[in-house]
Design an enzyme around this catalytic site. Structure first.
Site, mmCIF file in Angstrom:
data_model
loop_
_atom_site.group_PDB
_atom_site.id
_atom_site.type_symbol
_atom_site.label_atom_id
_atom_site.label_comp_id
_atom_site.label_asym_id
_atom_site.label_seq_id
_atom_site.Cartn_x
_atom_site.Cartn_y
_atom_site.Cartn_z
ATOM 1 N N TYR A 179 0.252 52.350 -18.824
ATOM 2 C CA TYR A 179 -0.372 53.639 -19.112
ATOM 3 C C TYR A 179 0.393 54.371 -20.442
ATOM 4 O O TYR A 179 0.069 54.826 -21.338
ATOM 5 C CB TYR A 179 -0.065 54.830 -17.776
ATOM 6 C CG TYR A 179 -0.437 56.163 -18.124
ATOM 7 C CD1 TYR A 179 -1.857 56.499 -18.647
ATOM 8 C CD2 TYR A 179 0.720 57.046 -18.155
ATOM 9 C CE1 TYR A 179 -1.802 58.076 -18.778
ATOM 10 C CE2 TYR A 179 0.651 58.382 -18.613
ATOM 11 C CZ TYR A 179 -0.814 58.938 -18.916
ATOM 12 O OH TYR A 179 -1.194 60.129 -19.098
ATOM 13 N N ASP A 224 -20.143 57.906 -19.354
ATOM 14 C CA ASP A 224 -19.096 56.979 -19.422
ATOM 15 C C ASP A 224 -18.980 56.607 -20.521
ATOM 16 O O ASP A 224 -19.406 55.778 -21.075
ATOM 17 C CB ASP A 224 -19.456 55.790 -18.299
ATOM 18 C CG ASP A 224 -18.166 55.039 -18.276
ATOM 19 O OD1 ASP A 224 -17.219 54.980 -19.068
ATOM 20 O OD2 ASP A 224 -17.967 54.000 -17.171
ATOM 21 N N ILE A 225 -17.713 57.014 -21.227
ATOM 22 C CA ILE A 225 -17.463 57.006 -22.617
ATOM 23 C C ILE A 225 -17.019 55.314 -22.914
ATOM 24 O O ILE A 225 -16.832 55.124 -23.949
ATOM 25 C CB ILE A 225 -16.242 57.988 -23.190
ATOM 26 C CG1 ILE A 225 -14.972 57.755 -22.318
ATOM 27 C CG2 ILE A 225 -17.001 59.259 -23.341
ATOM 28 C CD1 ILE A 225 -13.930 58.630 -22.988
ATOM 29 N N ASN A 280 -9.725 63.759 -24.679
ATOM 30 C CA ASN A 280 -8.989 64.051 -23.503
ATOM 31 C C ASN A 280 -9.167 63.302 -22.253
ATOM 32 O O ASN A 280 -8.284 62.922 -21.543
ATOM 33 C CB ASN A 280 -9.413 65.497 -22.758
ATOM 34 C CG ASN A 280 -9.027 65.845 -21.672
ATOM 35 O OD1 ASN A 280 -7.590 66.287 -21.704
ATOM 36 N ND2 ASN A 280 -9.585 65.677 -20.571
ATOM 37 N N LYS A 338 -0.645 55.513 -24.366
ATOM 38 C CA LYS A 338 -0.633 56.732 -24.783
ATOM 39 C C LYS A 338 0.275 56.630 -26.105
ATOM 40 O O LYS A 338 0.233 57.410 -27.120
ATOM 41 C CB LYS A 338 0.067 57.639 -23.864
ATOM 42 C CG LYS A 338 -0.816 58.116 -22.461
ATOM 43 C CD LYS A 338 -2.146 58.635 -23.225
ATOM 44 C CE LYS A 338 -2.994 59.228 -22.063
ATOM 45 N NZ LYS A 338 -4.135 59.959 -22.447
ATOM 46 N N ALA A 343 2.243 52.628 -22.910
ATOM 47 C CA ALA A 343 1.868 51.984 -23.992
ATOM 48 C C ALA A 343 0.532 52.292 -24.604
ATOM 49 O O ALA A 343 0.362 52.438 -25.616
ATOM 50 C CB ALA A 343 1.668 50.351 -23.422
HETATM 51 N N1 LIG Z 1 -2.124 65.624 -15.267
HETATM 52 C C1 LIG Z 1 -0.956 64.986 -16.020
HETATM 53 O O1 LIG Z 1 -0.010 65.024 -15.292
HETATM 54 C C2 LIG Z 1 -1.056 64.512 -17.543
HETATM 55 C C3 LIG Z 1 0.159 64.352 -18.274
HETATM 56 C C4 LIG Z 1 0.037 63.673 -19.697
HETATM 57 C C5 LIG Z 1 -1.218 63.580 -19.961
HETATM 58 N N2 LIG Z 1 -2.121 63.558 -19.079
HETATM 59 C C6 LIG Z 1 -3.611 63.324 -19.898
HETATM 60 O O2 LIG Z 1 -4.380 64.379 -19.918
HETATM 61 C C7 LIG Z 1 -5.869 63.966 -19.777
HETATM 62 C C8 LIG Z 1 -6.686 64.630 -18.835
HETATM 63 O O3 LIG Z 1 -6.123 64.301 -17.610
HETATM 64 P P1 LIG Z 1 -5.910 65.164 -16.384
HETATM 65 O O4 LIG Z 1 -4.608 65.123 -15.837
HETATM 66 O O5 LIG Z 1 -6.675 66.273 -16.562
HETATM 67 O O6 LIG Z 1 -6.722 64.203 -15.131
HETATM 68 P P2 LIG Z 1 -8.127 64.446 -14.531
HETATM 69 O O7 LIG Z 1 -8.258 65.667 -13.704
HETATM 70 O O8 LIG Z 1 -8.160 63.062 -13.785
HETATM 71 O O9 LIG Z 1 -9.018 64.454 -15.771
HETATM 72 C C9 LIG Z 1 -9.593 63.306 -16.608
HETATM 73 C C10 LIG Z 1 -10.993 63.314 -16.597
HETATM 74 O O10 LIG Z 1 -11.376 62.121 -17.440
HETATM 75 C C11 LIG Z 1 -12.716 61.864 -17.057
HETATM 76 N N3 LIG Z 1 -13.028 60.578 -17.206
HETATM 77 C C12 LIG Z 1 -12.269 59.564 -16.431
HETATM 78 N N4 LIG Z 1 -13.035 58.277 -16.983
HETATM 79 C C13 LIG Z 1 -14.026 58.742 -17.673
HETATM 80 C C14 LIG Z 1 -14.904 57.789 -18.569
HETATM 81 N N5 LIG Z 1 -15.023 56.458 -18.128
HETATM 82 N N6 LIG Z 1 -16.053 58.307 -19.103
HETATM 83 C C15 LIG Z 1 -15.792 59.725 -19.263
HETATM 84 N N7 LIG Z 1 -15.038 60.541 -18.545
HETATM 85 C C16 LIG Z 1 -13.774 59.872 -18.003
HETATM 86 C C17 LIG Z 1 -12.798 62.344 -15.356
HETATM 87 O O11 LIG Z 1 -14.042 62.573 -15.357
HETATM 88 P P3 LIG Z 1 -14.994 61.577 -14.502
HETATM 89 O O12 LIG Z 1 -14.370 60.998 -13.139
HETATM 90 O O13 LIG Z 1 -16.192 62.693 -13.711
HETATM 91 O O14 LIG Z 1 -15.543 60.750 -15.536
HETATM 92 C C18 LIG Z 1 -11.972 63.473 -15.245
HETATM 93 O O15 LIG Z 1 -12.729 64.726 -15.539
HETATM 94 C C19 LIG Z 1 -5.725 62.300 -19.549
HETATM 95 O O16 LIG Z 1 -5.957 61.747 -21.018
HETATM 96 C C20 LIG Z 1 -4.178 62.359 -19.353
HETATM 97 O O17 LIG Z 1 -3.782 60.965 -19.308
HETATM 98 C C21 LIG Z 1 -2.152 64.145 -18.103
#
Ligand SMILES: NC(=O)c1ccc[n+]([C@@H]2O[C@H](COP(=O)([O-])OP(=O)(O)OC[C@H]3O[C@@H](n4cnc5c(N)ncnc54)[C@H](OP(=O)(O)O)[C@@H]3O)[C@@H](O)[C@H]2O)c1
Length: 253
Positions: free
Chosen positions: A154, A63-64, A90, A158, A156
């Site tokens: 959220y 957990d980061i 990420n 980013k 803010a």
């Molecule tokens: N998908 C979109 O529409 C979208 C759009 C714009 C930006 N983003 C950004 O893209 C990035 C990746 O998101 P995603 O869309 O691929 O969503 P996701 O599938 O929910 O991936 C997020 C990952 O972060 C990990 N995580 C969450 N809390 C953590 C913690 N405390 N410590 C370590 N790891 C943690 C989660 O794994 P665990 O739960 O196993 O820890 C999960 O694998 C994020 O920064 C998100 O804000 C996504």
């Protein structure tokens, strides 16, 4: 599929949130490009599924947000490979939080993950990035630079990550470290479920988003991962401080 690039051969990449979505696709793409990858996230089983895609991917469940986690992540990568070339911040989460429902705890939790943890990881990685003349890639969002009614904190968080990107880029440029950000639009992942939305609401959100995107659909993680690898590529030598939006044209709509 990303073909193996001499620029990534034996480079070391740390990527957080590698157990799903954009992080998993990026970890696999880096490995296919020849890099050693440390996949970080909380769920060991999800990380193991990512690692099953390539022997170049090692896992580090963490957990980061926990104190000391950043130093431990970097130590594990250095112990294993001896150097660190790329940090991809990420891991992140979104949260529905209209102003009327805003609490100090919710704001702190969101900023701990989306702003503080990437900062501490970058700090811990810095001595090694200096040695490697490496790079940092922060994953922002198209909503890091446009409004998101109902999830303002959220957006803010980013926006903060984008400003950290620009400032670090200038701060670290003299040491040859590049810092960029990728700002994806709505992409298939576990993000909406992780935000606690019901499957009915998730389907509605997805339909609404697809309808607003000029290219007519949400993105796939692999489409975003291709740009993650490109921006981090050591051969991309003159790009720093930039925020690249990849969102099917949503920013223009
Ligand atoms: N998908 C979109 O529409 C979208 C759009 C714009 C930006 N983003 C950004 O893209 C990035 C990746 O998101 P995603 O869309 O691929 O969503 P996701 O599938 O929910 O991936 C997020 C990952 O972060 C990990 N995580 C969450 N809390 C953590 C913690 N405390 N410590 C370590 N790891 C943690 C989660 O794994 P665990 O739960 O196993 O820890 C999960 O694998 C994020 O920064 C998100 O804000 C996504």
């Amino acid at each position: 599929m990303t073909s193996q690039s001499p620029e990534f051969t034996d480079r070391t990449v740390v990527i957080t949130g590698a157990g799903s979505g954009i992080g998993r696709a990026s970890a696999i793409a880096f490995a296919q490009a020849g890099a050693h990858v440390l996949a970080v996230g909380r769920r060991t089983d999800a990380l193991e599924e990512t690692a099953a895609e390539s022997p170049r991917i090692a896992v580090h469940p963490a957990d980061i947000r926990v104190p000391g986690a950043a130093e431990e992540v970097v130590r594990v990568a250095i112990d294993r490979w001896g150097h660190l070339d790329v940090l991809v911040n990420n891991a992140g989460a979104t949260k529905v939080m209209p102003l009327a429902d805003t609490t100090a705890e919710s704001i702190a939790a969101l900023f701990d993950l989306n702003v503080t943890a990437p900062s501490l990881l970058a700090c811990a990685a810095l001595p090694h990035l200096r040695r490697a003349r490496g790079s940092i890639l922060n994953i922002s969002s198209t909503f890091g630079h446009r409004p998101l009614p109902g999830a303002a904190h959220y957006a803010a968080s980013k926006a903060a990550l984008e400003q950290l990107t620009r400032s670090w880029a200038v701060e670290l440029a003299a040491e040859g470290i590049r810092v960029n950000a990728l700002a994806p639009g709505p992409t298939e992942s576990q993000a909406l479920a992780a935000a606690g939305l019901s499957s009915t609401v998730i389907e509605q959100v997805k339909r609404d988003e697809a309808a607003r995107i000029p290219l007519g659909r949400r993105g796939e993680p692999a489409e975003v991962a291709a740009w993650v690898v490109r921006l981090a590529d050591p051969s991309t030598t003159w790009l720093t401080g930039q925020i690249l939006t990849i969102d099917g044209g949503l920013e223009l709509a």
